[in-house]
Design a protein around this motif. Structure first.
Motif, PDB file in Angstrom:
ATOM      1  N   ARG A 236       0.815  -1.221   0.000  1.00  0.00           N
ATOM      2  CA  ARG A 236       0.000   0.000   0.000  1.00  0.00           C
ATOM      3  C   ARG A 236       0.844   1.265   0.000  1.00  0.00           C
ATOM      4  NH1 ARG A 236      -4.032   0.013   4.781  1.00  0.00           N
ATOM      5  NH2 ARG A 236      -4.639   1.920   3.707  1.00  0.00           N
ATOM      6  N   GLY A 237       2.122   1.123   0.282  1.00  0.00           N
ATOM      7  CA  GLY A 237       2.982   2.300   0.333  1.00  0.00           C
ATOM      8  C   GLY A 237       2.694   3.179   1.530  1.00  0.00           C
ATOM      9  N   SER A 238       2.561   2.554   2.702  1.00  0.00           N
ATOM     10  CA  SER A 238       2.276   3.303   3.928  1.00  0.00           C
ATOM     11  C   SER A 238       2.849   2.539   5.113  1.00  0.00           C
ATOM     12  CB  SER A 238       0.767   3.491   4.106  1.00  0.00           C
ATOM     13  OG  SER A 238       0.120   2.246   4.313  1.00  0.00           O
ATOM     14  N   PHE A 239       2.769   3.140   6.289  1.00  0.00           N
ATOM     15  CA  PHE A 239       3.195   2.456   7.502  1.00  0.00           C
ATOM     16  C   PHE A 239       2.299   2.883   8.651  1.00  0.00           C
ATOM     17  CE2 PHE A 239       5.613   6.375   7.295  1.00  0.00           C
ATOM     18  CZ  PHE A 239       5.608   6.858   8.598  1.00  0.00           C
ATOM     19  N   ARG A 240       2.241   2.062   9.670  1.00  0.00           N
ATOM     20  CA  ARG A 240       1.387   2.307  10.828  1.00  0.00           C
ATOM     21  C   ARG A 240       2.194   2.851  12.006  1.00  0.00           C
ATOM     22  NH1 ARG A 240      -3.439   0.353  12.942  1.00  0.00           N
ATOM     23  NH2 ARG A 240      -4.180   0.848  10.840  1.00  0.00           N
ATOM     24  N   VAL A 241       1.747   3.968  12.559  1.00  0.00           N
ATOM     25  CA  VAL A 241       2.332   4.514  13.790  1.00  0.00           C
ATOM     26  C   VAL A 241       1.459   4.028  14.932  1.00  0.00           C
ATOM     27  CG1 VAL A 241       2.908   6.588  15.098  1.00  0.00           C
ATOM     28  CG2 VAL A 241       3.234   6.553  12.618  1.00  0.00           C
ATOM     29  N   SER A 242       2.010   3.213  15.793  1.00  0.00           N
ATOM     30  CA  SER A 242       1.208   2.645  16.882  1.00  0.00           C
ATOM     31  C   SER A 242       1.922   2.639  18.228  1.00  0.00           C
ATOM     32  CB  SER A 242       0.811   1.201  16.539  1.00  0.00           C
ATOM     33  OG  SER A 242       1.965   0.398  16.355  1.00  0.00           O
ATOM     34  N   ARG A 243       3.132   3.204  18.256  1.00  0.00           N
ATOM     35  CA  ARG A 243       3.878   3.234  19.511  1.00  0.00           C
ATOM     36  C   ARG A 243       4.903   4.366  19.480  1.00  0.00           C
ATOM     37  NH1 ARG A 243       5.929  -0.471  16.235  1.00  0.00           N
ATOM     38  NH2 ARG A 243       4.290  -1.988  16.715  1.00  0.00           N
ATOM     39  N   LEU A 267       5.928   8.738   1.092  1.00  0.00           N
ATOM     40  CA  LEU A 267       6.331   9.489  -0.084  1.00  0.00           C
ATOM     41  C   LEU A 267       7.674   8.946  -0.573  1.00  0.00           C
ATOM     42  CD1 LEU A 267       5.335  13.054   1.145  1.00  0.00           C
ATOM     43  CD2 LEU A 267       4.003  11.471  -0.263  1.00  0.00           C
ATOM     44  N   GLU A 268       7.987   9.195  -1.821  1.00  0.00           N
ATOM     45  CA  GLU A 268       9.134   8.549  -2.461  1.00  0.00           C
ATOM     46  C   GLU A 268      10.446   8.672  -1.686  1.00  0.00           C
ATOM     47  OE1 GLU A 268      11.550   8.551  -6.731  1.00  0.00           O
ATOM     48  OE2 GLU A 268       9.592   9.511  -6.585  1.00  0.00           O
ATOM     49  N   PRO A 269      10.825   9.879  -1.195  1.00  0.00           N
ATOM     50  CA  PRO A 269      12.090   9.961  -0.445  1.00  0.00           C
ATOM     51  C   PRO A 269      12.084   9.103   0.823  1.00  0.00           C
ATOM     52  CG  PRO A 269      11.383  12.136  -1.162  1.00  0.00           C
ATOM     53  CD  PRO A 269      10.227  11.220  -1.399  1.00  0.00           C
ATOM     54  N   ALA A 270      10.935   9.027   1.503  1.00  0.00           N
ATOM     55  CA  ALA A 270      10.844   8.205   2.713  1.00  0.00           C
ATOM     56  C   ALA A 270      10.921   6.730   2.356  1.00  0.00           C
ATOM     57  CB  ALA A 270       9.539   8.502   3.439  1.00  0.00           C
ATOM     58  N   LEU A 271      10.264   6.348   1.255  1.00  0.00           N
ATOM     59  CA  LEU A 271      10.311   4.958   0.803  1.00  0.00           C
ATOM     60  C   LEU A 271      11.736   4.563   0.420  1.00  0.00           C
ATOM     61  CD1 LEU A 271       8.746   2.393   0.090  1.00  0.00           C
ATOM     62  CD2 LEU A 271       8.316   3.377  -2.183  1.00  0.00           C
ATOM     63  N   THR A 272      12.436   5.458  -0.244  1.00  0.00           N
ATOM     64  CA  THR A 272      13.825   5.200  -0.624  1.00  0.00           C
ATOM     65  C   THR A 272      14.699   4.997   0.611  1.00  0.00           C
ATOM     66  OG1 THR A 272      13.600   6.501  -2.647  1.00  0.00           O
ATOM     67  CG2 THR A 272      15.836   6.134  -1.820  1.00  0.00           C
ATOM     68  N   ALA A 273      14.475   5.822   1.626  1.00  0.00           N
ATOM     69  CA  ALA A 273      15.245   5.710   2.872  1.00  0.00           C
ATOM     70  C   ALA A 273      15.023   4.344   3.513  1.00  0.00           C
ATOM     71  CB  ALA A 273      14.857   6.825   3.834  1.00  0.00           C
ATOM     72  N   LEU A 274      13.791   3.849   3.494  1.00  0.00           N
ATOM     73  CA  LEU A 274      13.494   2.548   4.081  1.00  0.00           C
ATOM     74  C   LEU A 274      14.168   1.428   3.305  1.00  0.00           C
ATOM     75  CD1 LEU A 274       9.707   2.692   5.091  1.00  0.00           C
ATOM     76  CD2 LEU A 274      11.712   2.810   6.569  1.00  0.00           C
ATOM     77  N   LYS A 275      14.123   1.532   1.988  1.00  0.00           N
ATOM     78  CA  LYS A 275      14.760   0.498   1.160  1.00  0.00           C
ATOM     79  C   LYS A 275      16.262   0.431   1.422  1.00  0.00           C
ATOM     80  CE  LYS A 275      11.332   0.581  -2.578  1.00  0.00           C
ATOM     81  NZ  LYS A 275      11.077   0.928  -4.009  1.00  0.00           N
TER      82      LYS A 275
END
Length: 391
Positions: A236-243, A267-275
């Motif tokens: 989905r291109g998202s993440f959950r903040v739960s803590r 967003l693309e820069p954040a996704l790139t950072a995760l990869k």
């Protein structure tokens, strides 16, 4: 001695004992007076006055004999004998089981460092609004800081009312406000695109990924250091903040508000950072996305981040701003690009967009030149009006 004196006798060379009945019990109290004939006669009159006030229902044991060991037994409310220090210490300990560790740590610092040193020796019943107001007058800090100090005190005093220790909460329905000069600047000081590029170019590896992710998600420090790989929804291109993880808490805790638990778009820069980060921490037993590059362990709080951050800005020769400005940078970028304030509020974990409008209003662009035209077409430019314009 001038005859028999019932209920009055010499107790020692420096005191007189008087005996009276109160609430069906015999009470003996000493008065620090030499047992001379004149003083014994005065003690008789004092005893008679006590008995008269008892018969009228106006006798106050604590006020009459404040040092008596029996006074506690007859007080109407325990707040008359309980000190503020003893009460707040006990209240604070009870909170340990009911609030988040970070909240408890905030309460503890306010109680032990500020409130108890200033009010601890007072009897709880003697802590009045006038006393608190006078103390607030002496503080050299703003209204917001004072409000933060009084907030846990207000909660504690309300509990004292509920437990019938005091009759009323002196802070109920009242807050301290002093006239403050209009602030020329606020805390919002985002990094420009050029500054962001310079900062990112001066760092590498895991910390580079962390900073780029922070700039393009707007997460609080406590949120992104608690992020786990299982929170990422790659499809989905998202993440959950739960803590969130703070220094005061041993383990990550749930967000303070319902809005804080949210799904954030990658967003693309954040996704790139995760990869890029996957190679460093994807298989770490903690499952945390971001780890301290020096220790290889999860970050313990924002203090460690601040140390890395300070060195990064010094190396990049960028004017220092605290790490939280990455959050302000994200908000300013999204709003100045024309993204919906309501969407930005949701992404950042705010319950509504009013806070976004208040804090970041300067970055919300004015309406574009064509704004309102659709409404004109639907509601104003009726067929008859269009016909007249064409003639």
């Amino acid at each position: 001695m001038g005859g028999i004196r019932r209920g009055v006798r010499a107790a020692s060379a420096s005191s007189i004992e008087i005996t009276f009945f109160y609430r069906g019990e015999r009470c003996r109290e000493r008065i620090r007076l030499k047992p001379t004939p004149a003083n014994l006669k005065a003690a008789e009159k004092y005893k008679a006055a006590i008995e008269d006030s008892i018969s009228k229902g106006t006798f106050n044991y604590l006020a009459t004999f404040p040092e008596s060991s029996k006074a506690e037994k007859y007080v109407e409310r325990k707040g008359q004998i309980l000190t503020v220090e003893v009460f707040l210490d006990a209240w604070l300990e009870r909170q340990r089981k009911h609030v988040k560790a970070s909240t408890f740590d905030g309460y503890r610092k306010i109680m032990l460092n500020i409130l108890i040193p200033n009010f601890g020796n007072l009897k709880l019943d003697a802590l009045k609004r006038a006393t608190i107001r006078g103390w607030c007058h002496s503080l050299e800090c703003g209204n917001k800081r004072i409000s933060n100090i009084l907030s846990p005190l207000r909660i504690a005093l309300q509990e004292a009312v509920d437990d019938e220790l005091i009759e009323m909460n002196p802070l109920y329905g009242w807050s301290y406000k002093r006239k403050e000069a209009v602030k020329e600047d606020d805390d919002v000081d985002p990094f420009s695109p050029d500054e962001q590029a310079i900062i990112l170019a001066s760092i590498d590896g895991q910390f580079h990924n962390l900073v780029q992710f922070a700039l393009w998600t707007g997460l609080r420090t406590s949120e992104f250091i608690a992020l786990e790989w299982g929170d990422i929804d790659w499809r989905r291109g998202s993440f959950r903040v739960s803590r969130a993880k703070t220094l005061a808490a041993k383990d990550p805790e749930v967000p303070k508000t319902k809005a804080g638990k949210r799904d954030v778009k990658l967003l693309e820069p954040a996704l790139t950072a995760l990869k890029e980060q996957k190679q460093h921490t994807r298989l770490h037993p903690s499952n945390r996305v971001f780890l301290n590059p020096h220790t290889g362990l999860p970050w313990t709080g924002d203090q460690q981040i601040r140390s890395f951050w300070t060195r990064a800005l010094t190396q990049a020769k960028i004017r220092y701003r605290r790490p939280y400005q990455t959050r302000h940078t994200y908000a300013s970028m999204m709003l100045s690009a024309g993204e919906s304030p309501m969407w930005v509020a949701q992404q950042m974990g705010h319950s509504d967009w009013t806070m976004i409008a208040r804090v970041y209003g300067r970055w919300i662009p004015d309406a574009n030149p064509t704004a309102g035209n659709k409404a004109l077409e639907v509601f104003v430019k009726t067929p008859a009006l269009r016909h007249r314009e064409a003639v």
